[in-house]
Design an enzyme around this catalytic site. Structure first.
Site, PDB file in Angstrom:
ATOM      1  N   TRP A 200       0.632  -1.127   0.369  1.00 37.33           N
ATOM      2  CA  TRP A 200       0.067   0.278   0.231  1.00 37.33           C
ATOM      3  C   TRP A 200       1.061   1.133  -0.190  1.00 37.33           C
ATOM      4  O   TRP A 200       1.740   1.364   1.263  1.00 37.33           O
ATOM      5  CB  TRP A 200      -1.067  -0.391   0.980  1.00 37.33           C
ATOM      6  CG  TRP A 200      -1.484   1.277   1.086  1.00 37.33           C
ATOM      7  CD1 TRP A 200      -2.886   0.935   0.416  1.00 37.33           C
ATOM      8  CD2 TRP A 200      -1.451   2.586   2.424  1.00 37.33           C
ATOM      9  NE1 TRP A 200      -3.209   2.778   0.990  1.00 37.33           N
ATOM     10  CE2 TRP A 200      -2.628   3.319   2.148  1.00 37.33           C
ATOM     11  CE3 TRP A 200      -0.542   2.717   3.294  1.00 37.33           C
ATOM     12  CZ2 TRP A 200      -2.874   4.700   2.955  1.00 37.33           C
ATOM     13  CZ3 TRP A 200      -0.254   4.034   3.287  1.00 37.33           C
ATOM     14  CH2 TRP A 200      -2.073   4.755   3.193  1.00 37.33           C
ATOM     15  N   ASP A 368     -15.747   8.971   0.505  1.00 40.67           N
ATOM     16  CA  ASP A 368     -16.308   7.928   2.157  1.00 40.67           C
ATOM     17  C   ASP A 368     -17.136   9.055   2.299  1.00 40.67           C
ATOM     18  O   ASP A 368     -16.479  10.522   3.015  1.00 40.67           O
ATOM     19  CB  ASP A 368     -15.604   6.783   2.178  1.00 40.67           C
ATOM     20  CG  ASP A 368     -15.783   6.280   3.047  1.00 40.67           C
ATOM     21  OD1 ASP A 368     -17.118   6.214   3.613  1.00 40.67           O
ATOM     22  OD2 ASP A 368     -14.795   6.048   3.651  1.00 40.67           O
ATOM     23  N   LYS A 477     -16.307   6.148  -8.185  1.00 43.72           N
ATOM     24  CA  LYS A 477     -14.705   5.385  -7.959  1.00 43.72           C
ATOM     25  C   LYS A 477     -15.531   4.040  -7.024  1.00 43.72           C
ATOM     26  O   LYS A 477     -16.093   4.428  -6.016  1.00 43.72           O
ATOM     27  CB  LYS A 477     -14.584   6.589  -7.058  1.00 43.72           C
ATOM     28  CG  LYS A 477     -13.067   6.055  -6.211  1.00 43.72           C
ATOM     29  CD  LYS A 477     -12.807   7.376  -6.036  1.00 43.72           C
ATOM     30  CE  LYS A 477     -11.108   6.738  -4.958  1.00 43.72           C
ATOM     31  NZ  LYS A 477     -10.821   7.744  -4.191  1.00 43.72           N
ATOM     32  N   ASP A 479     -14.416   1.622  -4.926  1.00 45.36           N
ATOM     33  CA  ASP A 479     -13.010   0.746  -3.824  1.00 45.36           C
ATOM     34  C   ASP A 479     -13.512  -0.676  -3.408  1.00 45.36           C
ATOM     35  O   ASP A 479     -14.474  -0.784  -3.777  1.00 45.36           O
ATOM     36  CB  ASP A 479     -13.243   2.289  -2.976  1.00 45.36           C
ATOM     37  CG  ASP A 479     -12.257   2.701  -2.381  1.00 45.36           C
ATOM     38  OD1 ASP A 479     -11.124   1.434  -2.727  1.00 45.36           O
ATOM     39  OD2 ASP A 479     -11.792   3.454  -2.074  1.00 45.36           O
ATOM     40  N   MET A 480     -11.975  -0.871  -2.956  1.00 44.68           N
ATOM     41  CA  MET A 480     -12.185  -1.933  -2.431  1.00 44.68           C
ATOM     42  C   MET A 480     -11.562  -2.151  -0.984  1.00 44.68           C
ATOM     43  O   MET A 480     -10.098  -2.029  -1.828  1.00 44.68           O
ATOM     44  CB  MET A 480     -12.053  -2.917  -2.566  1.00 44.68           C
ATOM     45  CG  MET A 480     -12.189  -4.557  -2.757  1.00 44.68           C
ATOM     46  SD  MET A 480     -10.735  -5.296  -2.520  1.00 44.68           S
ATOM     47  CE  MET A 480     -11.192  -7.077  -2.494  1.00 44.68           C
ATOM     48  N   ASN A 481     -11.364  -1.747   0.170  1.00 41.00           N
ATOM     49  CA  ASN A 481     -10.628  -1.117   1.162  1.00 41.00           C
ATOM     50  C   ASN A 481      -9.861  -2.710   1.943  1.00 41.00           C
ATOM     51  O   ASN A 481      -9.350  -2.420   2.874  1.00 41.00           O
ATOM     52  CB  ASN A 481     -11.270  -0.493   2.403  1.00 41.00           C
ATOM     53  CG  ASN A 481     -10.482   1.006   1.272  1.00 41.00           C
ATOM     54  OD1 ASN A 481      -9.744   1.430   0.773  1.00 41.00           O
ATOM     55  ND2 ASN A 481     -12.007   1.626   1.268  1.00 41.00           N
ATOM     56  N   ASP A 549      -2.853   5.291  -3.487  1.00 42.61           N
ATOM     57  CA  ASP A 549      -3.572   5.868  -2.209  1.00 42.61           C
ATOM     58  C   ASP A 549      -2.485   7.076  -1.911  1.00 42.61           C
ATOM     59  O   ASP A 549      -2.240   8.268  -1.701  1.00 42.61           O
ATOM     60  CB  ASP A 549      -3.515   4.885  -1.165  1.00 42.61           C
ATOM     61  CG  ASP A 549      -5.233   4.732  -0.988  1.00 42.61           C
ATOM     62  OD1 ASP A 549      -5.958   5.773  -2.384  1.00 42.61           O
ATOM     63  OD2 ASP A 549      -5.884   3.951  -0.049  1.00 42.61           O
TER      64      ASP A 549
END
Length: 740
Positions: A200, A368, A477, A479-481, A549
């Site tokens: 990350w 978010d 957008k 996302d997948m966190n 990120d």
């Protein structure tokens, strides 16, 4: 472009102006590999390339024969245990416990163009003349399992796309425990292996090593392609560099668990495997059922790494990405995440958007925090209904206000996840991936929905499509966190739990397909905590992805340089963010932040209201520059000239299709003193055109710039004088070269 089968010698030759790929049907009916590389003339018989000799400690296929051993021949679809001791491309577990199989030639067919893969992303053609496909059928007679080996050769460049379809034509169920998409056996191992690795915030860093006897591999077992490894590897000759030499690139069009592996045996031959990671994979095939592997794309180039990358860029930009946004210039956006995080109201968002509009930004994105009771990352995921306390008029009302400013509106979602503190979880606690009786691990306080279940995907689709139908949303957008843990589905029997990882990805693809089909003019951007799922599978549905990120300009030099090895510049989400940077706390000049982000899908990740008047002037100039040149920046031919992994200076450039315009990005990480004079030889220009340098005003022929070089010396070459503009750490310049 042609595919020829020589009946007498039982050899296949796939070739175009760049590549030849030659196979044969061996004496035992298996498919053998003879040659893969630069185009050669066709001939009736290439079987002399299959060399055989008796060797000690070798097992042989036939009684009273000491020549033919599968251990010492190159193959297309090898199995383990019938005289080959290397890692196999396929393994079939049968009801009697045996894993031995023997896939023998059954027949073949030629198809104009390229068939689609059922339920999976893949490259495509828009006209049958663009490619031709060979399908070779091989079958294990004892089990009745047939495999259709698909080879598509494109008309232009050294591209071959491969996949395998398994069909159970037998009377008993079997289990596929290994089903690779590509196997390539090469006659020597004199290659440097290149991979894109990291974690990350430092994804896709270039890592190199020379191959030696044994196994070199990258993989993911996280349920996503991952920040740690990317499903892409390169084999390059040691003498090859960015501009010359023989290079093979391998890319897997898949977003889940994968394996890419090179095995060098004791006699210096090399086997390259690419496909679904066999760890934890077990697919039950009942009689009459089939299984389709993902597509693997191989690109051969004798023009170095840039030559290979440019082929991938064009292919993935034009024949993997699809739809309304494939060829369109991407809107300049402002995302509110680093501007406000969870601390916002509708009025605050509109205030941020107004300033962005004043600067010429075209799209405002709400990140978010807008749904359910989402005041932090502990709650709300899964409840895709706008929070009335933050957005009293819902997404529809906010979108209308943004549109009234003359901007488009975008929205962040994370559709595959749920918090336990959510109405969705309270109603359906069994909808997460979890093992009965075991601990349920969390990541970012969230859990993974079981997308192997159709009813789960259907429910999420209904919630989000209702929003998109009623609000003016132009961008999503996605996302997948977190990665997958406790991979178990309560809706599958014990003997199908090995299917969950793959079925999950099929569910993700299904949801993407339904949403992009229902809302074809929405621009989708994939994201997985930044670069955790930046892969070709995602590019098929979302033509751009948030590359990382980490938006720090200096860190992004390595991230974007590595990403460009396989992925087109138009796919790389790249933004100007606030300083000190929120990931590394570095202060970089505003112009450098933009000069890096220009080479991608450009935008801002900050509240422009907090900038000074002088900075706002710069932002307006940046936006104007990007609008003027973004077609070139996003769709031109990209060249890497100096690597951030090798020195203090980084240079890359992009050239228009007509070669009349080029932009050179020059970057220096740390300042120097009394330095050498510097220049860099450019690429891709027209030798006979004259180009005006935007920074000096001088005019140079293309051959001059490519052979003598572009002078990049600045005030650091010598003793800095007070009247000269000083340089700092993290310096950068753009040279615009226009033909005159």
């Amino acid at each position: 472009m042609d595919i020829i089968f020589h009946e007498k010698s039982k050899t296949f030759h796939l070739y175009n102006e760049t590549i030849s790929y030659i196979m044969m049907i061996m004496e035992n009916g298996h498919l053998g590999q003879l040659y893969c590389g630069k185009k050669i003339h066709d001939r009736e018989d290439f079987s002399y390339l299959s060399e055989k000799a008796p060797r000690p400690m070798t097992s042989y296929v036939y009684e009273n024969d000491r020549l033919f051993s599968l251990e010492h021949v190159r193959q297309e679809f090898p199995v383990y245990g019938t005289t080959d001791y290397r890692r196999p491309a396929v393994e079939v577990l049968q009801n009697n416990g045996s894993r031995i199989s023997e896939f023998q030639y059954l027949g073949h067919r030629l198809i104009e163009g390229k068939p689609e893969l059922d339920g999976l992303p893949a490259t495509y053609t828009e006209a049958d003349s663009e490619a031709e496909t060979l399908v070779v059928e091989v079958k294990d007679s004892l089990t009745g399992v047939k495999a259709e080996l698909s080879y598509t050769i494109f008309r232009e460049n050294g591209i071959i796309a491969r996949s395998v379809k398994f069909l159970n034509e037998g009377k008993e169920s079997v289990h596929l425990t290994q089903a690779m998409s590509l196997c390539l056996d090469l006659p020597d191992y004199n290659y440097e292996w290149m991979q894109l690795s990291g974690c990350w915030s430092r994804e896709r860093h270039i890592k190199n090593r020379m191959l030696v006897q044994g196994i070199t591999a990258i993989d993911s077992m996280r349920g996503n392609s991952s920040h740690e490894q990317n499903p892409f590897v390169v084999l390059k000759r040691p003498s090859a560099n960015e501009h010359q030499g023989e290079v093979y690139g391998f890319s897997l069009v898949y977003s889940g668990n994968f394996l890419m592996q090179a095995e060098v045996d004791a006699h210096d031959t090399l086997r390259l495997l690419a496909g679904i990671n066999p760890q934890g994979f077990d697919w039950k095939l009942e009689p009459g059922e089939y299984f389709q592997t993902p597509e693997a794309v191989m690109v051969y180039s004798d023009n170095g790494l840039n030559g290979m990358s440019q082929v991938f860029h064009k292919l993935y930009q034009k024949r993997l990405a699809r739809g309304y946004w494939r060829d369109r210039e991407r809107p300049i956006l402002n995302n509110n995440w680093e501007a406000s995080y969870f601390d916002f109201t509708e009025d605050k968002l509109v205030k941020i958007a107004k300033k962005a509009k004043e600067c010429g930004v075209e799209l405002f994105v709400l990140d978010d925090g807008w749904f359910g009771k989402r005041s932090n990352d502990h709650t709300g995921l899964g409840d895709w209904i706008a929070n009335p306390e933050l957005l009293p008029n819902g997404i529809t009302g906010l979108a209308d206000r943004i549109e009234a400013l003359g901007m488009k509106f975008g929205l962040w979602v994370e559709l595959e996840m749920v918090n336990k503190d959510s109405d969705l979880y309270r109603k359906h606690p069994d909808w997460i991936l979890a093992v009965p009786g075991r601990n349920q691990s969390h990541g970012r306080y969230q859990y993974v929905l079981d997308f192997s279940r159709k009813e789960v995907v259907d429910s999420i689709y209904e919630m989000i499509s209702k929003i998109l139908e009623n609000a003016k949303v132009s961008y999503i957008k996605w996302d997948m966190n977190r990665s997958i843990t406790e991979c178990y589905s309560t809706c599958l029997p014990a003997d199908r739990q090995g299917e969950v990882f793959h079925r999950y990805i099929l569910g993700v693809y299904d949801l993407y397909e339904r949403l992009t089909s229902h809302f074809p003019k929405i621009l989708f951007e994939s994201c997985a905590s930044g670069g955790g799922r930046f892969d070709p599978g995602m590019l098929y549905y979302a033509p751009q992805g948030w590359a990382s990120d980490d938006s720090d300009a200096v860190e992004r030099l390595k991230i974007q340089y590595g990403t460009s090895m396989c992925y087109p510049i138009s796919s790389i989400g790249a933004h100007v963010s606030v300083i000190p940077n929120h990931q590394v706390f570095r202060n970089t000049p505003l112009h450098t932040r933009a000069n890096v982000a220009y080479f991608g899908a450009f935008g801002y990740e900050l509240d422009l209201n907090k900038l000074s008047e002088e900075e706002i002037v710069q932002v307006k100039e940046q936006v104007q520059f990007m609008k003027k040149y973004r077609i070139l920046l996003q769709y031109g031919t990209f060249y890497r000239l100096k690597s951030p992994f090798e020195g203090n200076e980084i240079v890359w450039m992009v050239v228009s299709e007509d070669k009349k315009t080029a932009i050179v990005g020059w970057y220096r990480i740390l300042n120097v003193v009394n330095a050498a004079y510097t220049r860099v030889c450019l690429k891709g220009l027209d030798v006979d055109l004259q180009y005006r340098n935007s920074l000096t005003g001088r005019v140079h022929y293309g051959d001059e710039l490519m052979n003598l070089g572009l002078i990049t010396s600045d005030v650091t070459a010598g003793e800095t004088e007070s009247q000269m503009k000083p340089c700092t750490d993290f310096e950068s310049r753009l040279y615009v070269l226009e033909a005159v």
